[in-house]
Design a protein around this motif. Structure first.
Motif, PDB file in Angstrom:
ATOM      1  N   PHE A   1      32.516  30.450  31.011  1.00 29.75           N
ATOM      2  CA  PHE A   1      33.456  31.286  31.771  1.00 29.75           C
ATOM      3  C   PHE A   1      34.258  30.035  32.691  1.00 29.75           C
ATOM      4  N   CYS A   2      35.500  30.411  32.388  1.00 25.46           N
ATOM      5  CA  CYS A   2      36.656  29.923  33.106  1.00 25.46           C
ATOM      6  C   CYS A   2      37.068  30.699  33.932  1.00 25.46           C
ATOM      7  N   ALA A   3      37.441  30.238  35.486  1.00 23.49           N
ATOM      8  CA  ALA A   3      37.958  30.954  36.563  1.00 23.49           C
ATOM      9  C   ALA A   3      38.882  30.238  37.371  1.00 23.49           C
ATOM     10  N   SER A   4      39.716  30.877  38.261  1.00 23.26           N
ATOM     11  CA  SER A   4      40.675  30.335  38.802  1.00 23.26           C
ATOM     12  C   SER A   4      40.841  31.022  40.064  1.00 23.26           C
ATOM     13  N   SER A   5      41.414  30.340  41.165  1.00 23.33           N
ATOM     14  CA  SER A   5      41.659  31.056  42.408  1.00 23.33           C
ATOM     15  C   SER A   5      42.946  30.301  43.127  1.00 23.33           C
ATOM     16  N   TYR A   6      43.305  31.175  44.026  1.00 22.23           N
ATOM     17  CA  TYR A   6      44.393  30.514  44.757  1.00 22.23           C
ATOM     18  C   TYR A   6      44.103  29.418  45.787  1.00 22.23           C
ATOM     19  N   GLY A   7      43.094  29.629  46.490  1.00 23.97           N
ATOM     20  CA  GLY A   7      42.572  28.845  47.253  1.00 23.97           C
ATOM     21  C   GLY A   7      41.011  28.635  47.183  1.00 23.97           C
ATOM     22  N   GLN A   8      40.530  27.872  47.777  1.00 20.56           N
ATOM     23  CA  GLN A   8      39.198  27.296  47.776  1.00 20.56           C
ATOM     24  C   GLN A   8      38.071  28.043  48.479  1.00 20.56           C
ATOM     25  N   LEU A   9      38.548  28.516  49.656  1.00 20.94           N
ATOM     26  CA  LEU A   9      37.566  29.108  50.936  1.00 20.94           C
ATOM     27  C   LEU A   9      37.816  30.524  50.910  1.00 20.94           C
ATOM     28  N   ASN A  10      36.749  31.305  50.663  1.00 22.06           N
ATOM     29  CA  ASN A  10      36.721  32.540  50.776  1.00 22.06           C
ATOM     30  C   ASN A  10      37.823  33.475  49.894  1.00 22.06           C
ATOM     31  N   GLU A  11      37.936  32.608  48.687  1.00 22.27           N
ATOM     32  CA  GLU A  11      38.943  33.167  47.909  1.00 22.27           C
ATOM     33  C   GLU A  11      38.201  33.838  46.385  1.00 22.27           C
ATOM     34  N   LYS A  12      38.452  35.087  46.098  1.00 26.20           N
ATOM     35  CA  LYS A  12      37.955  35.624  45.013  1.00 26.20           C
ATOM     36  C   LYS A  12      38.229  34.778  43.786  1.00 26.20           C
ATOM     37  N   LEU A  13      37.419  34.851  42.970  1.00 30.14           N
ATOM     38  CA  LEU A  13      37.738  33.914  41.642  1.00 30.14           C
ATOM     39  C   LEU A  13      38.185  35.112  40.570  1.00 30.14           C
ATOM     40  N   PHE A  14      39.152  34.619  39.718  1.00 30.31           N
ATOM     41  CA  PHE A  14      39.428  35.508  38.568  1.00 30.31           C
ATOM     42  C   PHE A  14      38.794  34.755  37.391  1.00 30.31           C
ATOM     43  N   PHE A  15      38.183  35.512  36.550  1.00 32.74           N
ATOM     44  CA  PHE A  15      37.493  35.115  35.283  1.00 32.74           C
ATOM     45  C   PHE A  15      38.065  35.181  34.121  1.00 32.74           C
TER      46      PHE A  15
END
Lengths: 111, 113
Positions: free
Chosen positions: B90-104
């Motif tokens: 799975f690839c995922a992305s997020s806007y930030g690193q801390l306490n940021e939800k992941l979009f898979f």
């Protein structure tokens, strides 16, 4: 060692039969706890983030709660479309930004 | 809304073969990740990127390489596939690193024979 344990591994419910999924975690400090839903053949989809003990969040038939050692995902009057795997993940305050995932609970809701 | 797109969806390799998995996101996220998911285990981080041109090792990086030449793309390579690399990726992305939800993304089922 930081760890996330989910129970049960699988849960079978009748439609309308409420229950709870458990996520126990061991971390030196908690930055955030996440719940995701994963349908077969798809990637996880974000549900909730909880930050501190006592916090609760709700979405439709789902309610997530958090204590200092565990989180519960309560499912009220589930429907067959709630069938999925529910993943819990924690982000500790130490070790950079890493997110530690549990193995998940597979939920089956029968009509 | 495409979100995070992974290709291919399925792949079968023979031991020793190489391949590249492609991940593309259209949300202008800085952070991108590659995870593997194995039965009975939680998602494990392979490599990640904190921005265009950067990559870093995660929990289980051995046998994999990554590149992020463009902000929207994150590639995962296997130079010499092994049966132990049979998994769902799975690839995922997020806007930030801390306490940021992941979009898979929707995942790639890889079998190495």
């Amino acid at each position: 060692e930081d760890q996330v344990t989910q129970s049960p591994e699988a849960l079978r419910l009748q439609e309308g039969e409420s229950s709870s999924l458990n996520c126990s975690y061991t971390v030196s400090g908690l930055r955030g706890l996440f719940w995701y839903r994963q349908d077969p053949g798809k990637g996880p989809e974000f549900l909730f983030t909880l930050y501190s003990a006592g916090e609760e969040k709700e979405k439709e038939r789902l309610k997530a709660t958090l204590t200092k050692k565990e989180s519960f995902l309560h499912i009220t009057a589930p429907k067959p479309e709630d069938s999925a795997t529910y993943l819990c993940a924690v982000q500790p305050t130490t070790g950079g930004f890493k997110t530690i995932f549990g193995a998940g609970t597979r939920l089956f809701v029968k009509a | 809304n495409a979100g995070v797109t992974q290709t291919p969806k399925f792949r079968v390799l023979k031991t020793g073969q190489s391949m590249t998995l492609l991940c593309a996101q259209d949300m202008n996220h800085e952070y991108m990740y590659w995870y593997r998911q194995d039965p009975g285990m939680g998602l494990r981080l392979i490599h990640y990127s904190v921005g265009e041109g950067t990559t870093a090792k995660g929990e289980v990086p051995d046998g994999y390489n990554v590149s992020r030449l463009k902000k929207q793309n994150f590639l995962l390579g296997l130079e010499s596939a092994a049966p132990s690399q049979t998994s769902v990726y799975f690839c995922a992305s997020s806007y930030g690193q801390l306490n940021e939800k992941l979009f898979f993304g929707s995942g790639t089922q890889l079998s190495v024979l």
